[in-house]
Design a protein around this motif. Sequence first.
Motif: not given
Length: 453
Positions: A81-96
């Motif tokens: 299996n191709i396995a792992g994680t995706v992590k997002l660190q988004l700004p406080e004013d948000g990202d659409a």
Amino acid sequence: MSGSAAPPSYSERNPLPELEAHSELPAYTGRSPPTLRRQSSESPKEFTYELTRKSKAWATLTLQADDRLSKTIPTFVEGSNIAGTVKLQLPEDGDAIQTVTVSLRGLIISGANSGEQFTFLDMTSTLWSQAMGNPNDPPSDSTPEKYTKKLYGEFTWPYSIPIPKETTVPAGPRDEMQVFRLPQTFLERHTRASIQYEILLRIGRNKLRTDHKLTATFGYIPMTRPPAPSMLRQLAYQENSLLMGPHIDPDGWHDLPNVKISGKIFNNRSVDVDCTLSLAKPLSYTRGSVIPLVLRLETKDLQALDLLAVPKVIAVRLRRTVKYNVNGERTVDTFGWKDEVEHSQLAVWWPSLEAAEDSSLCTRTVNGELHLKIDMKPTSAMAHFRVEYTLVLFPFDAIAFESADTEPLALQSVEITTAYAPGPRPRTYAPPGYDISPADVPEQHYRPSARFL
């Protein structure tokens, strides 16, 4: 082939024999490192890829791969299996953001143009979309309400995508749907076409904004193995005894059609010699092992026999042909292939003990084997891409013998696999001192003239 001396095990040449007994697959690289089982208990190696904004990572993709195979890029074996994680660190004013997906892709690439790239594998896993609701809420059995607000803060999604063994794609001049086994990663400096695998993180936005993409390449190794050899050959491997030749073990050998070698000796006498080359069956061999061979010569001209039955004058090599389509449209009229051809080092030969016991003075028999490198690309076919192998017997190059032949004497298609057949492992039988490397090969054999291609 008879005799009392026991041959060495082929695996004895592995500097890490303690790991060999637990392996199913020869190593991915040209070294002799530990080999890999389908499911590894070793700690995985983590690979990390990032999208940055103002020198700060805001999107991170990680992959978990086997440390023993993944030296420079993450590498996976069939069944993984191709396995792992995706992590997002988004700004406080948000990202659409509207979607977060991870895709597994396999491509044949023969050029920079879009028509020279063919996608044979495309699997997508959606980690999050607006239809899944608020990503901060725990999962619920009820239908979530579509989340249309901007995302802000930190999010982490695990993913795991099984690599399929096969895929169905259009192929051939008429683009008929056909099933193909996934080929091994193929990327070589002197070959235009390549097989590449990648995992793509896509952060989707609305139509007025460009999606963000993060691509990581990975290696793939299929699990292909030959059928079991004859019972007598398995017994020889198991008991560490010599192989039986074609006369004793006919089920274990494939005899190529008899060919007639024509030429002159000492520039004054024409000779014709009957030649039969035999290959071990089945005609499928694991890379890193050997192809057992037997060559039989027959003529009433004993002087010609003595000249041609010398191991160093016999030229047998493995020809690799890479075929790929150079026309992206692949129509009936324009369907064309380009071949890239290269040859291995020479097979090694030594006098047969059976020949010494042969009462006929008109025959000579020599035993041989062709050593297969451990990093060979296996036989494969995917749509308009092929890696094929052929065993080639070239004209003899003996002192005082002028061959009348200008083309290869015999050709036999063979398959190269990545895993061993069921049962005992193949062994090498070349006597000490008979090993040969490309540096030992005469120039006229290692770099044959164009007429042999």
